[in-house]
Design an enzyme around this catalytic site. Structure first.
Site, PDB file in Angstrom:
ATOM      1  N   ARG A 296      22.240  -8.822  -5.046  1.00 40.60           N
ATOM      2  CA  ARG A 296      22.918  -7.907  -4.127  1.00 40.60           C
ATOM      3  C   ARG A 296      21.910  -7.471  -3.062  1.00 40.60           C
ATOM      4  O   ARG A 296      20.711  -7.725  -3.205  1.00 40.60           O
ATOM      5  CB  ARG A 296      23.497  -6.704  -4.881  1.00 40.60           C
ATOM      6  CG  ARG A 296      22.514  -6.004  -5.763  1.00 40.60           C
ATOM      7  CD  ARG A 296      23.134  -4.810  -6.488  1.00 40.60           C
ATOM      8  NE  ARG A 296      22.160  -4.242  -7.388  1.00 40.60           N
ATOM      9  CZ  ARG A 296      22.039  -4.555  -8.683  1.00 40.60           C
ATOM     10  NH1 ARG A 296      22.872  -5.408  -9.245  1.00 40.60           N
ATOM     11  NH2 ARG A 296      21.095  -4.011  -9.425  1.00 40.60           N
TER      12      ARG A 296
ATOM     13  N   ASP B  67      12.011  -6.574  -6.133  1.00 42.67           N
ATOM     14  CA  ASP B  67      12.658  -5.903  -7.258  1.00 42.67           C
ATOM     15  C   ASP B  67      12.032  -6.321  -8.597  1.00 42.67           C
ATOM     16  O   ASP B  67      11.628  -7.468  -8.755  1.00 42.67           O
ATOM     17  CB  ASP B  67      14.156  -6.252  -7.240  1.00 42.67           C
ATOM     18  CG  ASP B  67      14.973  -5.314  -8.107  1.00 42.67           C
ATOM     19  OD1 ASP B  67      14.449  -4.263  -8.535  1.00 42.67           O
ATOM     20  OD2 ASP B  67      16.139  -5.637  -8.362  1.00 42.67           O
TER      21      ASP B  67
ATOM     22  N   HIS C 100       4.385  -0.888 -10.036  1.00 39.77           N
ATOM     23  CA  HIS C 100       4.320  -0.755  -8.574  1.00 39.77           C
ATOM     24  C   HIS C 100       2.929  -1.133  -8.061  1.00 39.77           C
ATOM     25  O   HIS C 100       2.786  -1.701  -6.986  1.00 39.77           O
ATOM     26  CB  HIS C 100       4.664   0.685  -8.155  1.00 39.77           C
ATOM     27  CG  HIS C 100       6.074   1.082  -8.513  1.00 39.77           C
ATOM     28  ND1 HIS C 100       7.160   0.272  -8.264  1.00 39.77           N
ATOM     29  CD2 HIS C 100       6.576   2.204  -9.107  1.00 39.77           C
ATOM     30  CE1 HIS C 100       8.267   0.877  -8.684  1.00 39.77           C
ATOM     31  NE2 HIS C 100       7.940   2.054  -9.208  1.00 39.77           N
TER      32      HIS C 100
ATOM     33  N   LEU D  31       1.211 -11.789  12.546  1.00 47.56           N
ATOM     34  CA  LEU D  31       2.433 -11.346  11.853  1.00 47.56           C
ATOM     35  C   LEU D  31       2.772  -9.886  12.159  1.00 47.56           C
ATOM     36  O   LEU D  31       1.881  -9.031  12.207  1.00 47.56           O
ATOM     37  CB  LEU D  31       2.187 -11.472  10.337  1.00 47.56           C
ATOM     38  CG  LEU D  31       3.283 -10.927   9.415  1.00 47.56           C
ATOM     39  CD1 LEU D  31       4.422 -11.928   9.292  1.00 47.56           C
ATOM     40  CD2 LEU D  31       2.732 -10.621   8.028  1.00 47.56           C
TER      41      LEU D  31
ATOM     42  N   ASN E  62       9.667  -4.226 -10.538  1.00 44.62           N
ATOM     43  CA  ASN E  62       8.377  -3.627 -10.925  1.00 44.62           C
ATOM     44  C   ASN E  62       8.501  -2.851 -12.234  1.00 44.62           C
ATOM     45  O   ASN E  62       7.627  -2.920 -13.100  1.00 44.62           O
ATOM     46  CB  ASN E  62       7.880  -2.664  -9.842  1.00 44.62           C
ATOM     47  CG  ASN E  62       7.524  -3.364  -8.557  1.00 44.62           C
ATOM     48  OD1 ASN E  62       7.436  -4.593  -8.513  1.00 44.62           O
ATOM     49  ND2 ASN E  62       7.326  -2.602  -7.495  1.00 44.62           N
TER      50      ASN E  62
HETATM   51  C1  FPP Z   1      11.752  -2.040  -7.044  1.00 40.62           C
HETATM   52  O1  FPP Z   1      11.419  -2.183  -8.383  1.00 40.62           O
HETATM   53  C2  FPP Z   1      10.587  -1.652  -6.281  1.00 40.62           C
HETATM   54  C3  FPP Z   1      10.413  -0.467  -5.632  1.00 40.62           C
HETATM   55  C4  FPP Z   1      11.415   0.597  -5.620  1.00 40.62           C
HETATM   56  C5  FPP Z   1       9.160  -0.168  -4.933  1.00 40.62           C
HETATM   57  C6  FPP Z   1       8.527  -1.321  -4.223  1.00 40.62           C
HETATM   58  C7  FPP Z   1       7.188  -0.917  -3.873  1.00 40.62           C
HETATM   59  C8  FPP Z   1       6.077  -1.664  -3.947  1.00 40.62           C
HETATM   60  C9  FPP Z   1       5.958  -3.056  -4.367  1.00 40.62           C
HETATM   61  C10 FPP Z   1       4.856  -0.948  -3.652  1.00 40.62           C
HETATM   62  C11 FPP Z   1       4.154  -0.923  -2.506  1.00 40.62           C
HETATM   63  C12 FPP Z   1       4.500  -1.222  -1.160  1.00 40.62           C
HETATM   64  C13 FPP Z   1       3.613  -1.015  -0.162  1.00 40.62           C
HETATM   65  C14 FPP Z   1       3.974  -1.326   1.233  1.00 40.62           C
HETATM   66  C15 FPP Z   1       2.267  -0.464  -0.394  1.00 40.62           C
HETATM   67  P1  FPP Z   1      12.085  -1.236  -9.475  1.00 40.62           P
HETATM   68  O2  FPP Z   1      11.157  -0.122  -9.744  1.00 40.62           O
HETATM   69  O3  FPP Z   1      13.458  -0.835  -9.013  1.00 40.62           O
HETATM   70  O4  FPP Z   1      12.158  -2.208 -10.693  1.00 40.62           O
HETATM   71  P2  FPP Z   1      13.254  -2.238 -11.851  1.00 40.62           P
HETATM   72  O5  FPP Z   1      14.550  -2.634 -11.206  1.00 40.62           O
HETATM   73  O6  FPP Z   1      12.723  -3.289 -12.759  1.00 40.62           O
HETATM   74  O7  FPP Z   1      13.279  -0.871 -12.465  1.00 40.62           O
END
Ligand code: FPP
Length: 238
Positions: free
Chosen positions: A191, A15, A32, A128, A17
């Site tokens: 959560r 979480d 991301h 893994l 990004n």
């Molecule tokens: C949550 O951060 C993250 C996501 C919804 C996407 C997670 C995806 C990756 C790390 C990318 C790639 C994965 C693979 C397997 C290639 P958010 O965007 O909800 O962050 P925020 O809460 O700060 O807005």
């Protein structure tokens, strides 16, 4: 990492990004992209230290309602990830496995195809097992498992119609895998957000305050060290 009790299965909610991108005046998809690099380091490291299962929340059933541009950016990242790993599958000993509603018509067909290819060519790998939770929702998984279970019961010629935890577990996307011992979530949110509600029942939780793009191998090891000190009782007394 000596004298440490290693978790067999680690689940991760990556979480933060979006917040990381905002802090750096970048578009959300840059968060991301950086997050994907971090994930690739963690996968490599987890394999190296002997973790058997790593499950990450890559895209939830709810994430389709994000702005189209962000969804498209994420799909591109998944495609690139799959391409890179299809290319290097021969050299790696990592097994790739997607969990979630992978047959959904919402998922672009070329992406579905690549998921199947990477699963197929890595299915006998002994290192893994990397589970990518994609188009994943915990409640959705339980509903799909119940449907599968009812079909299995109705097909059971032995007349056995008993519903048990073991039977339901065997119908989940994580069938034949142990439940996560440790669940890590970054960004300070505390959560589980519809992530593995059945499987996380007795898992230890570790919340890191850093955002996912800032997460490091060192922080991952810290979570394992902390896990190692926890006393797990599984509802029993000592
Ligand atoms: C949550 O951060 C993250 C996501 C919804 C996407 C997670 C995806 C990756 C790390 C990318 C790639 C994965 C693979 C397997 C290639 P958010 O965007 O909800 O962050 P925020 O809460 O700060 O807005």
């Amino acid at each position: 990492m000596e004298n440490i009790k290693l978790p067999v299965h680690i689940a991760v909610i990556m979480d933060g990004n979006g917040r990381w991108a905002k802090e750096h005046n970048l578009p959300r998809n840059e968060g991301h992209r950086k997050g994907t690099k971090v994930l690739e380091n963690i996968i490599k490291h987890a394999n190296k230290i002997g973790i058997k299962y790593l499950t990450v929340y890559a895209f939830s059933t709810e994430n389709w309602s994000r702005p189209q541009n962000e969804v498209n950016g994420l799909m591109k990242l998944f495609m690139k990830y799959l391409d890179r790993n299809i290319k290097k599958a021969m050299r790696d000993d990592i097994k790739f496995n997607a969990i979630g509603d992978i047959d959904s018509p919402n998922i672009p067909s070329d992406l579905k195809e690549k998921i199947k290819v990477l699963q197929e060519i890595t299915k006998d790998k002994k290192g893994l097992c990397f589970n990518m939770a994609f188009n994943y929702g915990g409640r959705d998984e339980i509903i799909r498992a119940c449907k599968k279970m009812m079909t299995e019961i109705s097909l059971d010629k032995t007349g056995n119609s008993e519903i048990t935890e073991a039977l339901l577990s065997s119908c989940l996307d994580t069938a034949n895998q142990p439940d996560p011992d440790l669940m890590i979530r970054t960004s300070g949110e505390m959560r589980t957000s519809n992530f593995m509600p059945w499987q996380l029942t007795y898992s230890e939780f570790y919340f890191a305050s850093c955002l996912w793009p800032e997460f490091t191998v060192k922080e991952f090891d810290k979570a394992i060290e902390e896990y190692s000190t926890r006393k797990r009782r599984f509802g029993k007394s000592e």
